[in-house]
Design a protein around this motif. Structure first.
Motif: not given
Length: 131
Positions: A36-45
């Motif tokens: 998971k990556q909160l900074g990404n618009k999809t929320g996924i790395d």
């Protein structure tokens, strides 16, 4: 016996499960194989967990190898940073380019991490500054 020819090292994605293509290995994988990556618009790395692990390991080894070369200021903006400078490298050749502050690293990355993206931004600013 010919069945052995069609075995895959990784399971094929379940057509009923959400998938994503890893930007590093270009393989389509289930989203649970991505952090998971909160900074990404999809929320996924955009990198699968395996590639993200290899990427982090490579950068850690490169940083340790070149730690004695860290300058006092960012190689891009020539300003000191209140956070440690990060290793900048070409994502295609993996060659070390320099030490960047977090802002310059993110900015270059958001512009595509290439000369064309940075040039387009520069051309835009020149057009709009003189308008």
């Amino acid at each position: 016996m010919q069945y052995e020819l069609f075995k895959f090292s990784e399971p094929l994605p379940d057509p009923n499960q959400d998938t994503q293509v890893c930007k590093l290995c270009s393989k389509e994988k289930p989203v649970d194989m991505f952090h998971k990556q909160l900074g990404n618009k999809t929320g996924i790395d955009t990198r699968c967990k395996a590639c993200a692990h290899k990427d982090r390991k490579f950068l850690r080894e490169l940083r340790n190898k070149l730690i004695h070369t860290i300058p006092e200021v960012c190689n891009c903006c020539d300003k000191p940073s209140n956070k440690p400078l990060v290793v900048d490298h070409c994502h295609e050749t993996l060659k070390f380019r320099g030490w960047l502050c977090e802002s310059c690293n993110h900015g270059i990355g958001k512009l595509g991490d290439n000369i064309e993206g940075v040039q387009k931004a520069l051309d835009y600013l020149r057009r709009k500054t003189n308008a």
